[in-house]
Design an enzyme around this catalytic site. Structure first.
Site, short mmCIF file in Angstrom:
data_model
loop_
_atom_site.label_atom_id
_atom_site.label_comp_id
_atom_site.label_asym_id
_atom_site.label_seq_id
_atom_site.Cartn_x
_atom_site.Cartn_y
_atom_site.Cartn_z
N CYS A 86 -2.58 8.55 3.68
CA CYS A 86 -2.48 8.07 2.93
C CYS A 86 -3.94 8.56 1.77
CB CYS A 86 -2.17 6.75 2.33
SG CYS A 86 -3.37 5.40 4.02
N GLU A 129 1.05 -0.99 -0.05
CA GLU A 129 -0.28 0.00 0.03
C GLU A 129 1.21 1.14 -0.40
OE1 GLU A 129 -1.37 3.27 1.26
OE2 GLU A 129 -1.85 2.23 2.89
#
Length: 469
Positions: A270, A233
């Site tokens: 993020c 990720e």
């Protein structure tokens, strides 16, 4: 600090951790789901009990406020218990049974039964920006344990003491719950992590971090003589599109929500909205309230933020539209401004992540211009549309465009804040992740650390419990 939970032994070297994980493979694989659920509940209870020790260390090492850390610890233990609940109920079992059928149209079919088995030892790289929820006992570790996989965590250097303390709590809790020895281990150091990716005993990797670092490790994992899955990720700019109806009907509300979202956690999420397309840039920038940033996680991240911000701000067609000074020594939060024309000439303006409290405001004249930009957009974790109070044709059009590039598409809400649930999707096409068909958040994350096995014509006594009639 002298309680057993903080003196529980953890493997002293990377080799010891990997060897211990390897020895735990078969006992973990043969452990029933109900017992794995018990492991996870014990882990969650132990972390909650250790909060008074863990939180001050997390505060000192991460600079995050206590309130944020308290909530993050609660998230961490919640997701462990959620996996435990789903294991106990059987909701995470993907069992498929085809009984023998002599009349099967393509010819007589044998008895075939398919299930999922643990993939083997999982190497987890802890993240810097979530010292609990994406770190030692975070989502990757919990979903791997739920799958029945031994876990070796590579600690993040941004919170080393917290990592060691958390590992001791987890190790002690698992031991007390009767889990196999070696089920959980911790390693430290960049070289140790790199070496572990290439170790033949490791069968999968979970990673949360930068695109550059993730790509290096991905190449190592897939370049092995025995390539393994690498679930990275990475990063994203998470585009937001404000439609004309959205600005007309909800302008002040959108501007206020945007300010809170792009500066949340000093922009160190993020899912931070790094790019926003608006139909009236002047009015939008005037309406956005000043939102100062707080401390950043460490000097390295702050330096990276300032470097990326300066690089984007120096590009042709980009200007600093607002700079909000922070009350202390923290870096300023910044709004940059450009146009769709400049973005079409230099698409990297909207794909370069600035990890920190900054966002790029892109003014447009028509949604056709925005559509042209979105058509060339790479993968992103999220894509958001802020429209009017009701969904119109413009909003539906942009939602559809974003669904081609983002793992989570959002209507009239902000991308920061990723709940843990069964339906959650936290992933997306490259460069958001290295595995766009998976999620790193939510109960579906368990699927990364399992592999399918079909049993053909096997007597009931030789079948896993979930495949027996």
């Amino acid at each position: 600090m002298n309680t057993p939970r903080f003196t529980a032994p953890i493997p002293a070297t990377p080799e010891a951790a990997l060897a211990a994980a390897h020895s735990a493979v078969r006992p973990a694989r043969l452990t029933p789901a109900a017992d794995r659920a018990r492991w996870l509940r014990a882990l969650a209870d132990a972390l909650d009990s250790a909060a008074d020790t863990l939180l001050p260390v997390a505060r000192e090492e991460s600079h995050l406020p206590v309130g944020r850390l308290t909530g993050e610890l609660a998230r961490t233990t919640f997701q462990a218990r959620l996996f435990a609940d789903r294991l106990a109920s059987g909701d995470l079992t993907d069992a498929r049974i085809d009984h023998a059928d002599q009349q099967w149209p393509m010819g007589a079919r044998p008895d075939i039964r398919r299930t999922q088995v643990p993939i083997g030892p999982v190497l987890v790289f802890a993240a810097s920006n979530f010292p609990f929820a994406f770190s030692v006992a975070g989502g990757d570790s919990v979903s791997a344990l739920a799958a029945g996989c031994p876990v070796v965590v590579k600690a993040h250097p941004g919170h080393p003491e917290l990592s060691r303390l958390t590992a001791r709590v987890v190790t002690a809790a698992l031991t007390e719950a009767g889990a196999p020895q070696g089920l959980f281990g911790l390693i430290e150091g960049e070289q140790a992590g790199t070496d572990a990716v290439q170790d033949p005993r490791v069968k999968a990797v979970g990673f949360t971090g930068s695109t550059h670092g993730g790509r290096v490790l991905f190449d190592l994992a897939t370049g092995r003589p025995d390539p393994i899955p690498f679930y990275g990720e990475l990063g994203a700019t998470n585009p937001v599109v404000v439609t004309p109806a959205g600005w007309t009907e909800r302008g002040p509300e959108i501007a206020k929500g945007f300010a809170a979202s792009y500066t949340l956690g000093s922009g160190q999420f993020c899912t931070q909205p790094g790019v926003i397309f608006v139909p009236d840039a002047d009015a939008f920038l005037t309406a956005v309230p000043a939102a100062p940033a707080g401390p950043m996680l460490n000097d390295r991240i702050e330096a990276g933020y300032l470097r990326a911000l300066g690089e984007i701000a120096s590009r042709p067609g980009v200007e600093v539209a607002a700079r909000i000074e922070s009350p202390g020594q923290e870096p300023d939060s910044v709004l940059l401004r450009t146009t769709v024309k400049a973005v079409l000439e230099d698409p990297s303006l909207v794909t370069t992540e600035v990890f920190g409290p900054a966002s790029l405001v892109v003014g447009y004249d028509s949604l056709d211009e925005v559509a042209e930009v979105l058509d060339g957009y790479p993968g992103s974790l999220t894509g958001s549309v802020h429209g009017g109070r009701d969904l119109d044709a413009d909003g539906a059009r942009v939602l559809d465009l974003l669904s081609e590039h983002a793992g989570r598409v959002i209507w009239n809400e902000w991308p920061t804040g990723v709940t843990v649930s069964d339906a959650q999707q936290h992933g997306g096409p490259w460069p958001a992740t290295t595995a766009p068909t998976t999620t790193s958040v939510g109960t579906a994350a368990i699927q990364r650390f399992q592999r399918p096995v079909a049993y053909q014509n096997v007597p009931a006594a030789g079948l896993p419990a979930e495949l027996r009639d």
